[in-house]
Design a protein around this motif. Structure first.
Motif, PDB file in Angstrom:
ATOM      1  N   LYS A 195     -24.718  35.655  39.283  1.00  0.00           N
ATOM      2  CA  LYS A 195     -24.052  34.940  38.185  1.00  0.00           C
ATOM      3  C   LYS A 195     -24.993  34.691  37.008  1.00  0.00           C
ATOM      4  CE  LYS A 195     -20.458  34.934  40.821  1.00  0.00           C
ATOM      5  NZ  LYS A 195     -19.443  35.983  40.619  1.00  0.00           N
ATOM      6  N   ASP A 196     -25.282  33.415  36.710  1.00  0.00           N
ATOM      7  CA  ASP A 196     -26.057  33.075  35.509  1.00  0.00           C
ATOM      8  C   ASP A 196     -27.567  33.111  35.727  1.00  0.00           C
ATOM      9  OD1 ASP A 196     -23.717  32.712  34.047  1.00  0.00           O
ATOM     10  OD2 ASP A 196     -23.554  30.605  34.646  1.00  0.00           O
ATOM     11  N   VAL A 197     -28.004  33.454  36.919  1.00  0.00           N
ATOM     12  CA  VAL A 197     -29.454  33.549  37.170  1.00  0.00           C
ATOM     13  C   VAL A 197     -29.990  34.781  36.436  1.00  0.00           C
ATOM     14  CG1 VAL A 197     -31.218  33.922  38.948  1.00  0.00           C
ATOM     15  CG2 VAL A 197     -29.281  32.401  39.396  1.00  0.00           C
ATOM     16  N   PRO A 198     -31.028  34.647  35.620  1.00  0.00           N
ATOM     17  CA  PRO A 198     -31.546  35.783  34.844  1.00  0.00           C
ATOM     18  C   PRO A 198     -31.998  36.937  35.740  1.00  0.00           C
ATOM     19  CG  PRO A 198     -32.434  33.725  34.014  1.00  0.00           C
ATOM     20  CD  PRO A 198     -31.740  33.395  35.305  1.00  0.00           C
ATOM     21  N   LEU A 199     -31.771  38.161  35.259  1.00  0.00           N
ATOM     22  CA  LEU A 199     -32.182  39.369  35.975  1.00  0.00           C
ATOM     23  C   LEU A 199     -33.144  40.164  35.094  1.00  0.00           C
ATOM     24  CD1 LEU A 199     -31.940  41.347  38.367  1.00  0.00           C
ATOM     25  CD2 LEU A 199     -29.975  42.372  37.205  1.00  0.00           C
ATOM     26  N   GLU A 200     -34.298  40.462  35.625  1.00  0.00           N
ATOM     27  CA  GLU A 200     -35.335  41.209  34.912  1.00  0.00           C
ATOM     28  C   GLU A 200     -35.499  42.579  35.549  1.00  0.00           C
ATOM     29  OE1 GLU A 200     -39.796  40.267  33.078  1.00  0.00           O
ATOM     30  OE2 GLU A 200     -38.616  38.729  34.092  1.00  0.00           O
ATOM     31  N   VAL A 201     -35.828  43.577  34.737  1.00  0.00           N
ATOM     32  CA  VAL A 201     -36.035  44.930  35.258  1.00  0.00           C
ATOM     33  C   VAL A 201     -37.454  45.386  34.909  1.00  0.00           C
ATOM     34  CG1 VAL A 201     -35.249  47.326  35.272  1.00  0.00           C
ATOM     35  CG2 VAL A 201     -33.586  45.467  35.007  1.00  0.00           C
ATOM     36  N   HIS A 202     -38.150  45.856  35.931  1.00  0.00           N
ATOM     37  CA  HIS A 202     -39.538  46.311  35.785  1.00  0.00           C
ATOM     38  C   HIS A 202     -39.630  47.730  36.330  1.00  0.00           C
ATOM     39  CE1 HIS A 202     -44.015  46.018  36.151  1.00  0.00           C
ATOM     40  NE2 HIS A 202     -43.805  46.843  37.178  1.00  0.00           N
ATOM     41  N   SER A 203     -40.168  48.647  35.525  1.00  0.00           N
ATOM     42  CA  SER A 203     -40.322  50.018  36.003  1.00  0.00           C
ATOM     43  C   SER A 203     -41.591  50.635  35.433  1.00  0.00           C
ATOM     44  CB  SER A 203     -39.097  50.871  35.618  1.00  0.00           C
ATOM     45  OG  SER A 203     -39.148  52.130  36.276  1.00  0.00           O
ATOM     46  N   HIS A 204     -41.863  51.867  35.833  1.00  0.00           N
ATOM     47  CA  HIS A 204     -43.005  52.635  35.350  1.00  0.00           C
ATOM     48  C   HIS A 204     -42.504  54.001  34.875  1.00  0.00           C
ATOM     49  CE1 HIS A 204     -46.360  50.057  37.038  1.00  0.00           C
ATOM     50  NE2 HIS A 204     -45.292  49.544  37.606  1.00  0.00           N
ATOM     51  N   CYS A 205     -43.226  54.575  33.920  1.00  0.00           N
ATOM     52  CA  CYS A 205     -42.780  55.824  33.287  1.00  0.00           C
ATOM     53  C   CYS A 205     -43.200  57.072  34.058  1.00  0.00           C
ATOM     54  CB  CYS A 205     -43.321  55.903  31.866  1.00  0.00           C
ATOM     55  SG  CYS A 205     -42.721  54.602  30.784  1.00  0.00           S
ATOM     56  N   THR A 206     -43.722  56.904  35.243  1.00  0.00           N
ATOM     57  CA  THR A 206     -44.289  58.014  36.020  1.00  0.00           C
ATOM     58  C   THR A 206     -43.347  59.204  36.126  1.00  0.00           C
ATOM     59  OG1 THR A 206     -45.169  56.193  37.363  1.00  0.00           O
ATOM     60  CG2 THR A 206     -45.706  58.425  38.054  1.00  0.00           C
ATOM     61  N   SER A 207     -42.073  58.944  36.352  1.00  0.00           N
ATOM     62  CA  SER A 207     -41.105  60.039  36.516  1.00  0.00           C
ATOM     63  C   SER A 207     -40.454  60.456  35.203  1.00  0.00           C
ATOM     64  CB  SER A 207     -40.010  59.613  37.501  1.00  0.00           C
ATOM     65  OG  SER A 207     -39.239  58.553  36.938  1.00  0.00           O
ATOM     66  N   GLY A 208     -40.747  59.731  34.120  1.00  0.00           N
ATOM     67  CA  GLY A 208     -40.163  60.055  32.821  1.00  0.00           C
ATOM     68  C   GLY A 208     -38.812  59.429  32.559  1.00  0.00           C
TER      69      GLY A 208
END
Length: 464
Positions: A195-208
């Motif tokens: 619901k209203d709980v913030p969602l963050e996305v973290h990734s790396h560009c290794t695969s492009g």
């Protein structure tokens, strides 16, 4: 509006130059970073603690206090490995509690807490303590793909993390495996239960794929993304900050950040990047796209570690065989996500299996402990024949691993009485005893040299 967490002070240089930015190199740009308007600055935790002591001869606690002194407006964020803290094994609850308490006391606002196996029991103590100490507890999902890691399984995990008290959730894609359309599906599913709980996305560009993945995640409802200022972005690092700010301008997702102000940061770090390239600290190979990440699910840092191990054994010709063995070992061990410490463990076992010519003929202590359940519960039970092959008739535990560990802070205090200058020293020694003692000895030597110099100067002014 999309918020941005800037990783230049932690994951960006950890990913590209093995965590070698010094505090001295950071200080001149800190106030500029503070005035940008970032959601947070990720600046501590992960490998920074170990690297500061081991390679830079710096006290990581002093670094944190300096960062806090110069950064007054922006939240400071760190990465914590749950019950592993910042080490490579489980620590008892007294260490976890004290470490969280001291981290927040020295300036950390947000603690991102993850477990390599996504075993929620291994993040609970750190999460509860973070909240108790007034910090923001972000629970991170270690993202991977396998027959058992499904959108539904991640959805349930996110729900359980929120029920545990998480203030926000992060999808931590440490290997760059999350594809754009899968990200859209995953974010939509997780947002439906948190619901209203913030969602963050973290990734790396290794695969492009990371920049495209971020965009689809944003469109699906993600609230925060992790980016790195461009001189230390891409490759095995995060997507660059500036293009996202430019792309999202005048849209419903506008970050509100100013490109002209960001350029001051870009211009500061550009020479440091060139310096790292010229010295060999930044390897051009890690700046490109490595499709093996998707084929073998091997993070960039793990790839370089495998190469290093094979070079030592004069067996670089076995590299392809080892890459093929990694997924097999991972399946045998219940499909653990490949993140510290499981990535190192699986990689080492794959190398041994190939070099020995027989699978599991030689098994490191860490793998035996893992199979015994001392790192937590894998996504699927390990097959009985693998268990027997690795640990024989030893018992597999089913309880939370930390429940079997005795408190250790007082023991550590007694061990370092001769070096003790601040309470944080006890935690430093608990996590990295040998490295810490070397650092403490160096610190004492520096202090003695300074005191001797002061005495000499006083004697010149006031001769005896």
């Amino acid at each position: 509006m999309i918020k941005i967490t800037e990783t230049i002070l932690r994951d960006a240089h950890q990913s590209l130059i093995a965590t070698r930015l010094t505090t001295e190199q950071m200080i001149p740009i800190l106030e500029t970073l503070d005035n940008i308007g970032y959601h947070a600055l990720e600046c501590w935790g992960g490998a920074t603690f170990d690297a500061s002591l081991r390679f830079l001869n710096e006290n990581p606690w002093v670094r944190l206090r300096i960062l806090r002194k110069h950064i007054k407006k922006t939240k400071l964020q760190m990465l914590l490995r749950g019950q592993n803290v910042l080490g490579y094994k489980h620590y008892p609850d007294d260490v976890v509690e004290e470490f969280v308490k001291r981290s927040i006391g020295n300036g950390i606002d947000i603690i991102r807490i993850f477990d390599a196996l996504n075993d929620i029991r291994n993040i609970e103590k750190a999460l509860v303590t973070t909240k108790k100490e007034g910090g923001h507890a972000q629970a991170a999902i270690s993202y991977t793909t396998s027959p058992v890691h499904t959108v539904e399984s991640y959805k349930i995990l996110a729900r359980d993390m929120v029920q545990l008290g998480a203030d926000s959730i992060c999808i931590k894609d440490m290997s760059g495996l999350l594809t754009p359309y899968d990200a859209a599906e995953l974010v939509t599913a997780i947002k439906s239960v948190i619901k209203d709980v913030p969602l963050e996305v973290h990734s790396h560009c290794t695969s492009g794929l990371a920049s495209m993945t971020y965009l689809k995640a944003i469109e699906a409802g993600a609230d925060i993304i992790d980016t790195a200022i461009s001189p230390f972005a891409s490759g095995t690092s995060q997507p660059p900050t500036e293009p996202f700010v430019a792309m999202l301008q005048n849209t419903p997702y506008d970050t509100g950040l100013n490109l002209n102000q960001l350029d001051k940061i870009t211009q500061y770090f550009a020479p440091l990047r060139e310096q790292a390239l010229k010295s060999g600290l930044m390897d051009p190979k890690i700046l490109g796209v490595d499709i093996n990440t998707l084929v073998y699910q091997v993070p960039g840092g793990m790839l370089s570690n495998l190469v290093s191990q094979l070079k030592i054994q004069n067996a670089l010709d076995k590299f392809e065989d080892v890459l093929k063995e990694v997924p097999r070992v991972r399946e045998d061990l219940g499909y653990p996500p490949l993140v510290t410490p499981t990535s190192q463990m699986v990689g080492t076992q794959a190398v041994l299996n190939v070099l020995m010519g027989e699978r599991y003929k030689m098994v490191p202590k860490e793998i035996k402990e893992y199979v015994r359940g001392m790192y937590g519960r894998p996504a699927v039970p390990i097959k009985e024949e693998i268990v027997r092959k690795i640990i024989g008739d030893q018992e597999v535990i089913t309880c939370r691993p930390a429940d079997l560990l005795e408190p250790m802070l007082e023991t550590e205090r007694n061990k370092i009485k001769v070096y003790l200058e601040e309470e944080e020293d006890i935690l430093t020694h608990a996590l990295f005893p040998q490295v810490a003692e070397t650092f403490f000895q160096s610190r004492q030597a520096r202090k003695y040299k300074i005191e001797s110099k002061l005495i000499d100067e006083q004697e010149k002014v006031y001769p005896v």
